[in-house]
Design an enzyme around this catalytic site. Structure first.
Site, PDB file in Angstrom:
ATOM      1  N   CYS A 169      17.350   4.267 -10.351  1.00  0.00           N
ATOM      2  CA  CYS A 169      18.203   3.683 -11.404  1.00  0.00           C
ATOM      3  C   CYS A 169      18.856   2.399 -10.903  1.00  0.00           C
ATOM      4  O   CYS A 169      18.779   1.347 -11.551  1.00  0.00           O
ATOM      5  CB  CYS A 169      19.296   4.665 -11.833  1.00  0.00           C
ATOM      6  SG  CYS A 169      18.672   6.053 -12.822  1.00  0.00           S
TER       7      CYS A 169
ATOM      8  N   HIS B 216      24.063   4.897 -17.803  1.00  0.00           N
ATOM      9  CA  HIS B 216      23.697   6.254 -17.412  1.00  0.00           C
ATOM     10  C   HIS B 216      24.109   7.229 -18.515  1.00  0.00           C
ATOM     11  O   HIS B 216      25.178   7.090 -19.108  1.00  0.00           O
ATOM     12  CB  HIS B 216      24.388   6.641 -16.090  1.00  0.00           C
ATOM     13  CG  HIS B 216      23.515   6.469 -14.889  1.00  0.00           C
ATOM     14  ND1 HIS B 216      23.864   5.693 -13.801  1.00  0.00           N
ATOM     15  CD2 HIS B 216      22.285   6.980 -14.585  1.00  0.00           C
ATOM     16  CE1 HIS B 216      22.892   5.741 -12.893  1.00  0.00           C
ATOM     17  NE2 HIS B 216      21.927   6.501 -13.343  1.00  0.00           N
TER      18      HIS B 216
END
Lengths: 214, 214, 214, 214
Positions: A143, A167
């Site tokens: 990520c 997120h």
């Protein structure tokens, strides 16, 4: 009409679905409040994830890029504020790579700020009754890797395109066997849609309390 | 046609809504799978809560009573397995009462078991993709008070009626300012509906792993 | 001189040590404030655990029995208030037994109260600067099994002996690889010693706020 | 002989003690394994905290500076890896200042890496049986402010001095009224001592798994 590119990872680790790709799938092609949403699924793989997104940016030429990833265990939608130049994988990615303490970009700056209005996005999402807050760490796995890689690319090659990362929590069906928190997919979709519209239309962030003590 | 009485508390403490009453409100009068759902809102008040529910039982003569309360901080739908004969209030109820270490029923048994098929309810709720598990403590506040009071009444005066308690999480709009977990109201409603239908039609519980280590 | 019997389980599940047996080991034979501490290690096994402790009670004839077990994930010392008549094992015990939804004592009461002054113990432990609170569930595994079994035995055969259960957190070295909370072994030992002395000298509990909302 | 300067904050927010200053106080003047520890207490105040530490650096000319702060709610000793150029205060500091979204150093880099061997420190602390892990966010309050400010100063004026930040948990007496995790002060002291010695003698970090997924 503004264009927003939303990207979402495929499942990784022991999970069989990834709410990030589930969510963006349902937003593909949507035109709303003078914003067109374009989506692309991204492999949870170091380097390859960046290449896929950079290619999509070059092809679609969006005004805004928002990468989306799962943060299992979080309770809220969390726009990330900062990407750091570090790969440090606790588990292997989907191609078996596990870089430890490597820079993402050799000699790149330590960090890039999101160029999205993260507090305004949080504000607008919360106005819909959906819990959200700004996060100051995207971790050190794929990520953050993608987030940093995209911000580096935009900084070097397309500074007029703004970018960032959000997120999202687990969705309920991922937590049947564990006591982890979750959020319904439809709330996640509503939040991402609102975040995209907000980012497309507003460049300036809000001045609102929202930091973290530690 | 079976009749299920669902009860839900009004808001307490610092909360301005209670997902329990929000959820059952939307189920009132529903007829589904040969089960009729009847609902009643209950004050978060020691003694008075019991009286309201007992009166509703006597009036409606349901086959099953399911009391519903909020357990802020939990991540799942949690049917309670056991009610204990103890009022021990950490905060005052909505009438300012704060009993400490008092029995609910003088000389009553230490505890009553839920007479609902708690594991079967969990199983059916999870089959819908909604996280659920059996809980072994309903606390020592008004939730447990009502649960024990209802089970005592049923045991003494209406052993043919089955009863129990289900704790539900916060809903998202309650957690905007805190990082607590939440569950969407519509999932809670679906879960309670499924729990009610399951309890109405099935007396026998399932033999499935579901205990807690501590 | 009062006699207090302290019992502690051996390791179970994936843990290689159990802080319960580590802690009590160091208290064996101690005489303090006119109280003699006697300790016995107990297998984490259904039935056998009860037999070992009942035999020790019959042999030592203590004034007070305090069984101690690990509750991994808790942050505080938690005297348990109530034992329930239910074996429902999420994992197998150390002999491979995994009872599901079975009563511990056929036709026994649903629950037994601890006959120790749980709030006074909490009060005294907290006065030493050690976090403690009363718990209302000892789970449905071997800890609750032993707690219920001992309380049933005392109720039937030795009502002059008081008994109860205390759950303790992980110790730090158990949590190196997980982000679970822990408590130093020496604090656990100090807390158990204080609990034993308090229980030996005081039969009446305190009237102090300490319940749980849910 | 190497010199390590350890700094610790005074209490802030609603806390009346700060384990950071409690811990370092007990290390002041200690000479161990050819390392001399020097300590200084720091006000929990934006800007002033930096000035106090920079003055101490200039005065003592240490080989290593380690700033220590409390991260209430964490379960482990967490050396911080990165400081970010952002003040975003959720609460006021001890002088009533509450900067929102301001850079710490106008035109400073987005972030500075700790120049301490954070994974080696974690490794050595864990070898003592004390839970530790690397953190990737020091928040946006005075802890991160001081961390960034010190790293900026060292980078500009004293690149031969290495520096970093360690967050520590609550100590038990701070958590009597809340269910937060804690760690004994003596473990914190042992961990900080080991971290200081490790940082003094080792410049190279270890290559060990230790990242965070998100």
């Amino acid at each position: 009409m503004k264009k927003v590119l939303l990207t979402g990872f495929d499942p990784f680790g022991t999970d069989v679905i990834n709410p990030a790709s589930e969510a963006i799938k349902q937003l593909n092609g949507l035109i709303i409040e003078n914003v067109k949403l374009i989506t692309v699924e991204v492999p949870t793989v170091f380097h390859q994830s960046r290449e896929v997104v950079i290619e999509a940016i070059e092809f679609f030429q969006p005004d805004v890029v928002i990468c989306v990833g799962q943060a299992g265990g979080r309770t809220q939608i969390t726009p990330e504020r900062i990407a750091i130049n570090l790969d440090d994988a606790r588990i292997a990615d989907n191609e078996g790579q596990q870089p430890i303490d490597e820079p993402i970009i050799e000699n790149g700056p330590a960090a890039y700020w999101s160029t999205l209005p993260v507090k305004r996005m949080v504000h607008q999402i919360r106005k819909m009754g959906i819990p959200a807050s700004v996060s100051h760490t995207a971790g050190t796995f794929v990520c953050n890797h993608l987030f940093y890689g995209v911000m580096h690319y935009l900084s070097e090659h397309a500074p007029h395109i703004r970018g960032g990362f959000i997120h999202i929590p687990f969705i309920p069906e991922q937590t049947l066997d564990k006591s982890a928190p979750s959020m319904s997919l439809n709330l996640i979709i509503m939040a991402l849609k609102r975040a995209a519209i907000t980012a497309a239309h507003e460049q300036e962030d809000m001045h609102e309390v929202g930091g973290t003590i530690h």
